[in-house]
Design an enzyme around this catalytic site. Structure first.
Site, short mmCIF file in Angstrom:
data_model
loop_
_atom_site.label_atom_id
_atom_site.label_comp_id
_atom_site.label_asym_id
_atom_site.label_seq_id
_atom_site.Cartn_x
_atom_site.Cartn_y
_atom_site.Cartn_z
N HIS A 215 0.83 -1.21 0.00
CA HIS A 215 0.00 0.00 0.00
C HIS A 215 0.88 1.27 0.00
O HIS A 215 0.94 1.93 -1.02
CB HIS A 215 -1.03 0.04 1.14
CG HIS A 215 -1.90 -1.17 1.20
ND1 HIS A 215 -2.72 -1.51 0.16
CD2 HIS A 215 -2.05 -2.14 2.15
CE1 HIS A 215 -3.36 -2.63 0.45
NE2 HIS A 215 -2.98 -3.04 1.65
N ASP B 4 -4.76 -8.48 -3.45
CA ASP B 4 -5.10 -8.22 -2.05
C ASP B 4 -6.41 -8.88 -1.61
O ASP B 4 -6.44 -10.08 -1.35
CB ASP B 4 -5.10 -6.70 -1.83
CG ASP B 4 -5.05 -6.32 -0.35
OD1 ASP B 4 -4.97 -7.22 0.50
OD2 ASP B 4 -5.10 -5.12 -0.03
ZN ZN Z 1 -3.24 -6.99 2.55
#
Ligand code: ZN
Length: 445
Positions: free
Chosen positions: A276, A327
């Protein structure tokens, strides 16, 4: 050992461009050479196909595939957020036994394979039984996930997660009992057992270290396990700065942001991937660049969870490599992730071609850069020597149907941009991993 085989599509993506009249000669699971078609008379002809290096999904939580479409409604909270989604996700996670973990992972990995993904970095954090007790084999669930990837036929880096606590000055969360290994000694003992497992010996599966986040792993623990990763040259992945609340909690505990903490403690390296890395400062971006660390952006998940936009333009300007992950599995389509890197910035900046490199005016420069995120950079992130088609590298690749409606009629020089920006994932027709064909004509088996 796989025997020698050659493949002859209409076009091969090698050396940063599509080339015609090229056959890929493979032996023992690797690419031996790329030759003119005439030199490979026995090649398997892949008609109306373009052949590209297999994509690498650097950040996955496979089991989350089962909650797809089940959190897209308002919960009992007035405002839904990443944190309310997380409670819903935990509730699902806590119902899964070993068989269900295998089945959910198999489903996710199968979907990945069908879309051209040939290797996955699985950020695995469910370790214990539903009552929080350790299984006789503390890696039972990790090994079920590995078995699922092996049965589908894709490579897996099992990034074994360390999770010590709910957070700084935070009450324990009963929904996290399956994740927690409170001491680094316990974590490392279990990791060493995993590293010795027989299914990690043939190059199809390997392990890495994954402290969950600065929130879940206190500094001393973090230092101990990152030192282990350094000594054993293991890929190291960590959620970093996904949400503003994580950054403010870290500043409260340490007086530094997550990246500043990792930097000043000497924990960033070429082996380190920050997943991220959205809420960061220019100073943090420079620190990541100096250390050679990699970012893993997961834009389809980040937009679904309301995380924010990864400042990929700033990362690229600083020379930071960016990889991609599916993800939460809300979609599994790494090319969609690749195009979103660019699209999110277009919306934010009301500009086009934001990520196009300054030093390359060619029409495919932007597409090439985005495709590298889905291949080469992902491979580097998970500790895999691959992501491109070159002699000596693993024979991991996929083909797309040149007559698929989503890209039909494009010129060869625009093909990569057509694939990156417009390809429907059902246009993926063949997938080969280590020289073995796992998908033919869009079907597995
Ligand atoms: Zn993750």
């Amino acid at each position: 050992m796989l025997s020698r085989s050659s493949w002859l599509p209409d076009l091969v993506y090698t050396g940063g461009r599509f080339q015609s009249d090229r056959a890929l000669v493979c032996d023992g699971g690797k690419i031996v050479e790329i030759v003119e078609a005439a030199q490979a008379p026995d090649a398997i002809r892949l008609k109306r196909r373009a052949l590209l290096p297999g994509m690498v999904n650097a950040h996955s939580h496979a089991f989350q595939r089962i909650i797809r479409g089940r959190t897209e409604h308002r919960s009992q909270h007035t405002t839904d957020s990443f944190w309310t989604w997380r409670e819903q996700m935990y509730a699902a996670a806590n119902r899964l036994g070993p068989e269900e973990i295998y089945a959910a992972s198999h489903l996710a990995f199968l979907e990945m394979a069908l879309t051209g993904i040939t290797a996955v970095g699985e950020f695995h954090y469910i370790h214990h039984a539903t009552d929080g007790s350790t299984y006789d084999d503390p890696n039972l669930l990790a090994r079920e996930v590995i078995r699922a990837a092996r049965d589908v036929g894709i490579r897996i880096a099992l990034l074994r997660v360390a999770y010590a606590r709910a957070g700084f000055e935070t009450e324990p969360n009963p929904q996290q009992i399956r994740f927690i290994e409170a001491s680094p000694d316990t974590y490392l003992k279990h990791l060493e057992q995993l590293l010795a497992a027989p299914e990690l010996k043939d190059g199809m599966a390997w392990a890495g270290v994954a402290p969950h986040s600065v929130r879940a792993v206190p500094l001393d623990y973090l230092k101990t396990i990152i030192a282990f990763a350094k000594d054993h040259d293991l890929p190291t992945h960590m959620h970093v700065a996904e949400q503003p609340a994580e950054v403010s909690a870290c500043i409260k505990e340490y007086g530094r942001s997550p990246v500043a903490l990792l930097d000043t403690e000497g924990l960033l390296s070429k082996r380190f991937t920050a997943v991220h890395a959205i809420h960061v400062t220019p100073k943090a971006i420079n620190a990541m660049a100096q250390a050679g660390a990699i970012v893993c952006a997961c834009p389809t998940t980040e937009r679904n969870l309301g995380d924010g936009v990864v400042p990929v333009d700033s990362y690229f300007d600083a020379g930071v490599r960016v990889s991609l992950g599916s993800d939460s599995q809300i979609q599994i389509d790494l090319l969609e992730d690749a195009r979103e890197l660019e699209y999110h910035l277009r919306l934010q900046k009301t500009a086009r071609n934001v990520l196009a490199p300054d030093d390359d005016a060619s029409s495919s420069a932007l597409a090439r850069r985005l495709f590298d995120c889905a291949t080469v950079n992902g491979a580097e992130s998970i500790g895999f020597n691959g992501g491109k088609l070159e002699a000596g590298l693993p024979a991991d690749f996929f083909t797309v149907d040149l007559d698929d409606l989503s890209i039909a009629g494009c010129a060869t020089e625009d093909l990569l941009a057509n694939i990156v920006f417009s390809l429907s994932r059902t246009a993926v027709k063949d997938v080969v991993v280590g020289g073995k064909q796992i998908i033919s004509h869009g079907l597995h088996g």
